[in-house]
Design an enzyme around this catalytic site. Sequence first.
Site, PDB file in Angstrom:
ATOM      1  N   ARG A  35      -3.732   9.476  14.077  1.00 24.92           N
ATOM      2  CA  ARG A  35      -2.344   9.949  14.004  1.00 24.92           C
ATOM      3  C   ARG A  35      -2.125  11.192  14.851  1.00 24.92           C
ATOM      4  O   ARG A  35      -1.032  11.378  15.405  1.00 24.92           O
ATOM      5  CB  ARG A  35      -1.957  10.224  12.557  1.00 24.92           C
ATOM      6  CG  ARG A  35      -1.746   8.929  11.801  1.00 24.92           C
ATOM      7  CD  ARG A  35      -1.425   9.194  10.359  1.00 24.92           C
ATOM      8  NE  ARG A  35      -1.058   7.958   9.708  1.00 24.92           N
ATOM      9  CZ  ARG A  35      -1.094   7.794   8.398  1.00 24.92           C
ATOM     10  NH1 ARG A  35      -1.475   8.768   7.604  1.00 24.92           N
ATOM     11  NH2 ARG A  35      -0.730   6.641   7.870  1.00 24.92           N
ATOM     12  N   LYS A 220       1.393 -11.578  -2.022  1.00 30.28           N
ATOM     13  CA  LYS A 220       2.476 -12.004  -2.903  1.00 30.28           C
ATOM     14  C   LYS A 220       3.802 -12.237  -2.185  1.00 30.28           C
ATOM     15  O   LYS A 220       4.166 -11.487  -1.291  1.00 30.28           O
ATOM     16  CB  LYS A 220       2.710 -10.938  -3.963  1.00 30.28           C
ATOM     17  CG  LYS A 220       1.567 -10.816  -4.923  1.00 30.28           C
ATOM     18  CD  LYS A 220       1.870  -9.734  -5.920  1.00 30.28           C
ATOM     19  CE  LYS A 220       0.791  -9.684  -6.991  1.00 30.28           C
ATOM     20  NZ  LYS A 220       0.980  -8.532  -7.857  1.00 30.28           N
ATOM     21  N   GLY A 376       0.208  -2.391   7.111  1.00 32.25           N
ATOM     22  CA  GLY A 376      -0.988  -2.354   6.277  1.00 32.25           C
ATOM     23  C   GLY A 376      -2.152  -3.195   6.749  1.00 32.25           C
ATOM     24  O   GLY A 376      -2.778  -2.904   7.764  1.00 32.25           O
ATOM     25  N   GLY A 399       4.968   1.361   5.897  1.00 23.52           N
ATOM     26  CA  GLY A 399       6.215   1.221   5.139  1.00 23.52           C
ATOM     27  C   GLY A 399       7.438   1.234   6.033  1.00 23.52           C
ATOM     28  O   GLY A 399       8.392   0.470   5.828  1.00 23.52           O
TER      29      GLY A 399
HETATM   30  P1  AMP Z   1      -0.398  -7.537   1.438  1.00 15.08           P
HETATM   31  O1  AMP Z   1      -0.703  -6.114   1.075  1.00 15.08           O
HETATM   32  O2  AMP Z   1       0.669  -8.169   0.609  1.00 15.08           O
HETATM   33  O3  AMP Z   1      -0.222  -7.732   2.907  1.00 15.08           O
HETATM   34  O4  AMP Z   1      -1.693  -8.362   1.020  1.00 15.08           O
HETATM   35  C1  AMP Z   1      -2.930  -8.214   1.616  1.00 15.08           C
HETATM   36  C2  AMP Z   1      -3.961  -8.717   0.683  1.00 15.08           C
HETATM   37  O5  AMP Z   1      -3.736 -10.079   0.405  1.00 15.08           O
HETATM   38  C3  AMP Z   1      -5.366  -8.625   1.219  1.00 15.08           C
HETATM   39  O6  AMP Z   1      -6.057  -7.662   0.494  1.00 15.08           O
HETATM   40  C4  AMP Z   1      -5.935 -10.022   0.982  1.00 15.08           C
HETATM   41  O7  AMP Z   1      -7.214  -9.990   0.425  1.00 15.08           O
HETATM   42  C5  AMP Z   1      -4.950 -10.629   0.028  1.00 15.08           C
HETATM   43  N1  AMP Z   1      -4.956 -12.094   0.100  1.00 15.08           N
HETATM   44  C6  AMP Z   1      -4.735 -12.858   1.175  1.00 15.08           C
HETATM   45  N2  AMP Z   1      -4.897 -14.141   0.888  1.00 15.08           N
HETATM   46  C7  AMP Z   1      -5.242 -14.232  -0.406  1.00 15.08           C
HETATM   47  C8  AMP Z   1      -5.579 -15.312  -1.280  1.00 15.08           C
HETATM   48  N3  AMP Z   1      -5.572 -16.559  -0.843  1.00 15.08           N
HETATM   49  N4  AMP Z   1      -5.895 -15.016  -2.551  1.00 15.08           N
HETATM   50  C9  AMP Z   1      -5.897 -13.742  -2.986  1.00 15.08           C
HETATM   51  N5  AMP Z   1      -5.584 -12.672  -2.209  1.00 15.08           N
HETATM   52  C10 AMP Z   1      -5.270 -12.927  -0.924  1.00 15.08           C
END
Ligand code: AMP
Length: 419
Positions: A35, A220, A376, A399
């Site tokens: 940064r 999610k 992220g 963010g």
């Molecule tokens: P996000 O912060 O929503 O971008 O999510 C990233 C996280 O999603 C990472 O830590 C991954 O390990 C998790 N992830 C991706 N695919 C899967 C899956 N099939 N089952 C569980 N976690 C997952």
Amino acid sequence: MQTIEKYNFAGKKAFVRVDFNVPLDENFNITDDTRIRAALPTLKKILADGGSPIIGSHLGRPKGATDKFSLKHILGHVSKLLGVDVQFANDCMGEEAAGKSATLKPGEALLLENLRFYAEEEGKPRLAEDASEEEKAAAKKAIKESQKEFTKKLASYADCYVNDAFGTAHRAHASTALIADYFDADNKMFGYLMEKEVNAVEKVMDDINRPFTAIMGGSKVSSKIEIIENLLGKVDNLIIAGGMTYTFTKAQGGKIGNSIVENDKLDLAIELMKKAKDNNVEIVLAVDTKIADSFSNDAKTDFCKVNEIPDGWEGLDIGPETEEIFADVIKNSKTILWNGPTGVFEFENFTHGTKAVGEAVVEATKNGAFSLVGGGDSVAAVNKFGLADGVSYVSTGGGALLEAIEGKTLPGIAAIKGN
Ligand code: AMP
């Protein structure tokens, strides 16, 4: 709009908001200075012109002035990287800061102490947990007033304002947005880093070269709804990957075993698919998956159709057929936005899909596509696989980038652009 490239800083003092919120170890050594390096072009241009940067930043989430979050810990490193002995003001308010700003000579720089030592920076009162509703309301009102004084004081140190902190552009804080009101349009501008981020976002939000493909991974649906809804009005293809896959699969009647799922979002998944159809957006979903008999790198693994996952097993990455389908769509795109891994890429045995997607993005970029990676874990993923140099732009703002692709106006950007 004023630009940093055109602006001549000779003899001028510039209040420069940077994001020096770097990780420190227990001995206050910087463990990652990305940064700080990211802001160097802006600071060096000001110094080279014969101007004097007055550098403001936050570090961590202090609840008041504490040694732990003092920017004095990074002063030596900033000086070294900038090649000048940067002065330090122990308090961003008060006589020392005002005095040192006033006597700063051309080619000299001043770093102010952590702006968030004052609650006025964020404009949120710091109250005891048991404060009454009346106390909270009174404190909220009071801080808005004191925030004006705080902002005015920061602005009074300088002749111009430069915002180079994209990471906090989604916050309407004193130094990231409100301060801009104290400078006329000719004397406020983005720094080089901020300019690059803003241009990258514009290329995927407004100035789109088609076909435009967004790859949304991660865990999610619920955390990505607003992004997906906004993108459905813009993209040609929406690749849905990662943990979200199984909510979509289950919503269509598929068997997903123990895979991650949001049962309260099944209707939403169907609704999003309908909306995509209405908007002529191709939703590209996984057809096969790499399954595991537990959530672990050492789990037993197999491959199966995404909608035929046996009981006791869960999908932790996309399968080979899906990799090919995704890669095909990606390679035929002219604009690509990638957020989120296709699987649990933290586990070595489930990195293949994310890596394959990354490689397809790199190949598309080689063939002339514009690719923006951000938010992220996708940044961690391109770095992990050494693909960062092969994409057009890796955003530094988690963010802030996510809010920008949700279609929100970022206060830090609006404050300079004037909309
Ligand atoms: P996000 O912060 O929503 O971008 O999510 C990233 C996280 O999603 C990472 O830590 C991954 O390990 C998790 N992830 C991706 N695919 C899967 C899956 N099939 N089952 C569980 N976690 C997952």
